[in-house]
Design a protein around this motif. Structure first.
Motif, mmCIF file in Angstrom:
data_model
loop_
_atom_site.group_PDB
_atom_site.id
_atom_site.type_symbol
_atom_site.label_atom_id
_atom_site.label_comp_id
_atom_site.label_asym_id
_atom_site.label_seq_id
_atom_site.Cartn_x
_atom_site.Cartn_y
_atom_site.Cartn_z
ATOM 1 N N MET A 159 -25.174 87.495 -54.490
ATOM 2 C CA MET A 159 -26.263 87.083 -53.614
ATOM 3 C C MET A 159 -26.483 88.097 -52.491
ATOM 4 O O MET A 159 -25.543 88.708 -51.986
ATOM 5 N N ILE A 160 -27.739 88.267 -52.103
ATOM 6 C CA ILE A 160 -28.081 89.135 -50.987
ATOM 7 C C ILE A 160 -27.839 88.364 -49.690
ATOM 8 O O ILE A 160 -28.355 87.269 -49.514
ATOM 9 N N GLU A 161 -27.043 88.939 -48.818
ATOM 10 C CA GLU A 161 -26.799 88.355 -47.502
ATOM 11 C C GLU A 161 -27.131 89.404 -46.447
ATOM 12 O O GLU A 161 -27.423 90.561 -46.767
ATOM 13 N N THR A 162 -27.120 89.013 -45.203
ATOM 14 C CA THR A 162 -27.376 89.973 -44.137
ATOM 15 C C THR A 162 -26.295 89.883 -43.068
ATOM 16 O O THR A 162 -25.663 88.837 -42.903
ATOM 17 N N ILE A 163 -26.102 90.979 -42.382
ATOM 18 C CA ILE A 163 -25.205 91.014 -41.233
ATOM 19 C C ILE A 163 -25.990 91.635 -40.083
ATOM 20 O O ILE A 163 -26.834 92.517 -40.308
ATOM 21 N N THR A 164 -25.758 91.153 -38.874
ATOM 22 C CA THR A 164 -26.487 91.667 -37.716
ATOM 23 C C THR A 164 -25.655 92.738 -37.013
ATOM 24 O O THR A 164 -24.494 92.524 -36.694
ATOM 25 N N LEU A 165 -26.277 93.885 -36.802
ATOM 26 C CA LEU A 165 -25.639 94.988 -36.088
ATOM 27 C C LEU A 165 -26.254 95.123 -34.700
ATOM 28 O O LEU A 165 -27.448 94.877 -34.514
ATOM 29 N N TYR A 166 -25.432 95.520 -33.755
ATOM 30 C CA TYR A 166 -25.880 95.748 -32.386
ATOM 31 C C TYR A 166 -25.477 97.157 -31.959
ATOM 32 O O TYR A 166 -24.499 97.713 -32.456
ATOM 33 N N HIS A 167 -26.242 97.709 -31.033
ATOM 34 C CA HIS A 167 -25.840 98.999 -30.472
ATOM 35 C C HIS A 167 -24.702 98.743 -29.488
ATOM 36 O O HIS A 167 -24.646 97.696 -28.841
ATOM 37 N N THR A 168 -23.790 99.695 -29.389
ATOM 38 C CA THR A 168 -22.628 99.504 -28.511
ATOM 39 C C THR A 168 -23.032 99.273 -27.052
ATOM 40 O O THR A 168 -22.301 98.615 -26.309
ATOM 41 N N SER A 169 -24.194 99.788 -26.644
ATOM 42 C CA SER A 169 -24.648 99.613 -25.264
ATOM 43 C C SER A 169 -25.121 98.195 -24.975
ATOM 44 O O SER A 169 -25.373 97.853 -23.818
ATOM 45 N N GLN A 170 -25.233 97.363 -26.021
ATOM 46 C CA GLN A 170 -25.701 95.993 -25.838
ATOM 47 C C GLN A 170 -24.571 95.032 -25.463
ATOM 48 O O GLN A 170 -24.800 93.838 -25.331
ATOM 49 N N PHE A 171 -23.370 95.582 -25.272
ATOM 50 C CA PHE A 171 -22.222 94.749 -24.910
ATOM 51 C C PHE A 171 -21.665 95.154 -23.549
ATOM 52 O O PHE A 171 -21.701 96.325 -23.164
ATOM 53 N N GLU A 172 -21.154 94.164 -22.857
ATOM 54 C CA GLU A 172 -20.452 94.396 -21.602
ATOM 55 C C GLU A 172 -18.952 94.287 -21.862
ATOM 56 O O GLU A 172 -18.520 93.482 -22.683
ATOM 57 N N GLY A 173 -18.157 95.090 -21.181
ATOM 58 C CA GLY A 173 -16.707 95.002 -21.298
ATOM 59 C C GLY A 173 -16.127 95.556 -22.577
ATOM 60 O O GLY A 173 -14.956 95.312 -22.892
ATOM 61 N N GLU A 205 -16.705 92.478 -34.379
ATOM 62 C CA GLU A 205 -15.974 93.699 -34.051
ATOM 63 C C GLU A 205 -15.990 93.959 -32.553
ATOM 64 O O GLU A 205 -14.977 94.354 -31.960
ATOM 65 N N ALA A 206 -17.140 93.719 -31.936
ATOM 66 C CA ALA A 206 -17.259 93.939 -30.493
ATOM 67 C C ALA A 206 -16.409 92.938 -29.715
ATOM 68 O O ALA A 206 -15.742 93.298 -28.740
ATOM 69 N N ASN A 207 -16.411 91.675 -30.162
ATOM 70 C CA ASN A 207 -15.618 90.642 -29.487
ATOM 71 C C ASN A 207 -14.133 90.983 -29.515
ATOM 72 O O ASN A 207 -13.415 90.770 -28.531
ATOM 73 N N LEU A 208 -13.662 91.523 -30.642
ATOM 74 C CA LEU A 208 -12.248 91.893 -30.765
ATOM 75 C C LEU A 208 -11.886 93.055 -29.837
ATOM 76 O O LEU A 208 -10.711 93.259 -29.517
ATOM 77 N N LEU A 209 -12.914 93.780 -29.384
ATOM 78 C CA LEU A 209 -12.690 94.894 -28.460
ATOM 79 C C LEU A 209 -13.059 94.504 -27.028
ATOM 80 O O LEU A 209 -13.257 95.364 -26.172
ATOM 81 N N GLY A 210 -13.147 93.189 -26.801
ATOM 82 C CA GLY A 210 -13.426 92.698 -25.455
ATOM 83 C C GLY A 210 -14.888 92.683 -25.057
ATOM 84 O O GLY A 210 -15.216 92.403 -23.894
ATOM 85 N N GLY A 211 -15.776 92.983 -25.983
ATOM 86 C CA GLY A 211 -17.197 93.041 -25.667
ATOM 87 C C GLY A 211 -17.877 91.688 -25.655
ATOM 88 O O GLY A 211 -17.576 90.816 -26.472
ATOM 89 N N LYS A 212 -18.793 91.502 -24.717
ATOM 90 C CA LYS A 212 -19.616 90.288 -24.630
ATOM 91 C C LYS A 212 -21.078 90.704 -24.672
ATOM 92 O O LYS A 212 -21.503 91.596 -23.918
ATOM 93 N N LEU A 213 -21.831 90.080 -25.561
ATOM 94 C CA LEU A 213 -23.239 90.437 -25.732
ATOM 95 C C LEU A 213 -24.014 90.220 -24.434
ATOM 96 O O LEU A 213 -23.855 89.195 -23.765
ATOM 97 N N LYS A 214 -24.853 91.182 -24.094
ATOM 98 C CA LYS A 214 -25.621 91.099 -22.855
ATOM 99 C C LYS A 214 -26.742 90.064 -22.963
ATOM 100 O O LYS A 214 -27.276 89.812 -24.041
ATOM 101 N N LYS A 215 -27.096 89.490 -21.833
ATOM 102 C CA LYS A 215 -28.200 88.546 -21.782
ATOM 103 C C LYS A 215 -29.526 89.314 -21.800
ATOM 104 O O LYS A 215 -29.604 90.436 -21.298
#
Length: 287
Positions: free
Chosen positions: A193-207, A106-116
């Protein structure tokens, strides 16, 4: 004659990767992971004298609960049940101002790049393999009922159809030939089956294009509250959080908090134990 001391045998538990785990093993793994987040929050609240971090130790009105519930910033939908509790903990642990979370896609589609990931000196960190390390998210479980696979004909060949654009028009390449795509079909699992998805805070992305983020939408929360108010017997089922191995008082408060959110009422904490006793019995199981 002196008895020989027997050498202690170390019980080795074989590692099982996620794909090969049963549902029961996956659930146990997720429960342990989430329990550690809760315990870390409780411990930090106590040791750093920040009681507000342990949100389950204070009364909260319905309005306070709704105005602080974590939600998906792309869709506006709140996270509920244990996911609500865990994301509240993550927000407290990291001192995030807003309870806004999002998936990587979702973040990538909004131009976000995960911070280092950076160390305390602001230097970029590396993984054990020497690769660039990135900030960490939090895993949330969900139920997967099946998967999409290529549809095959009677001879085992993948069936194709001509692709269409977003307006429903057939697509052609530069030479005027039809652009084809594989036809997919949903194949249900023998058991969900139980699966997982990883969530990030919006502040963890640049752009990240924040202009496209949505406000919290409480409509589903309100409809769910109406259901539980009309069907109070549905609240009698034990909450999953009570199986985390937490001490009885902590588990009860968290369970009551989840039920309060479900039914759309004020949350009233239970009588707490003394601080020393609480510290000693943070977890009922040996970690």
């Amino acid at each position: 004659m002196a008895k020989k001391k027997e050498e202690a045998k170390v019980l080795e538990i074989p590692y099982i990767d996620w794909e090969n785990k049963t549902n029961a093993q996956r659930e146990a793994s997720i429960n342990s992971y989430h329990a550690s987040i809760i315990v870390k929050t409780s411990k930090m609240a106590r040791e750093e004298n920040k009681p507000e971090m342990a949100f389950w130790n204070k009364n909260m009105s319905k309005e306070e609960i709704n105005n602080s519930i974590p939600y998906n910033a792309k869709t506006g939908q709140p996270y509920t049940n244990v996911s609500d509790v865990i994301l509240r903990c993550v927000q407290k642990l990291n001192n995030y101002k807003e309870p806004t979370f999002i998936t990587m896609n979702e973040a990538n589609l909004l131009g976000g790049k995960l911070k280092k990931a950076l160390d305390e000196n602001g230097k970029e960190m590396l993984t054990k393999n020497g690769k660039t390390a990135y900030v960490q998210g939090v895993k949330i479980p969900y139920i997967e009922k099946g998967e999409w696979k290529n549809k095959l004909d009677d001879k085992g060949n993948v069936i194709q159809t001509q692709a269409k654009d977003k307006d429903g028009n057939l697509k052609f390449d530069e030479k005027g030939l039809p652009i084809m795509r594989d036809v997919k079909e949903f194949v249900p699992f023998k058991e969900p089956m139980i699966e997982t998805i990883t969530l990030y805070h919006t502040s963890q992305f640049e752009g990240l294009d924040k202009s496209k983020l949505k406000e919290r939408d409480l409509s589903k929360i309100e409809r769910r509250a109406e259901y539980f108010q009309k069907n109070p017997e549905a609240l009698q089922k034990p909450e999953r959080i009570t199986s985390f191995g937490l001490n009885a008082n902590l588990a009860q408060n968290l369970s009551n908090f989840v039920k309060a959110v479900k039914s759309g009422v004020d949350f009233v904490k239970t009588q707490t134990q003394s601080l020393n006793r609480e510290a000693k019995k943070e977890l009922a199981y040996t970690r």
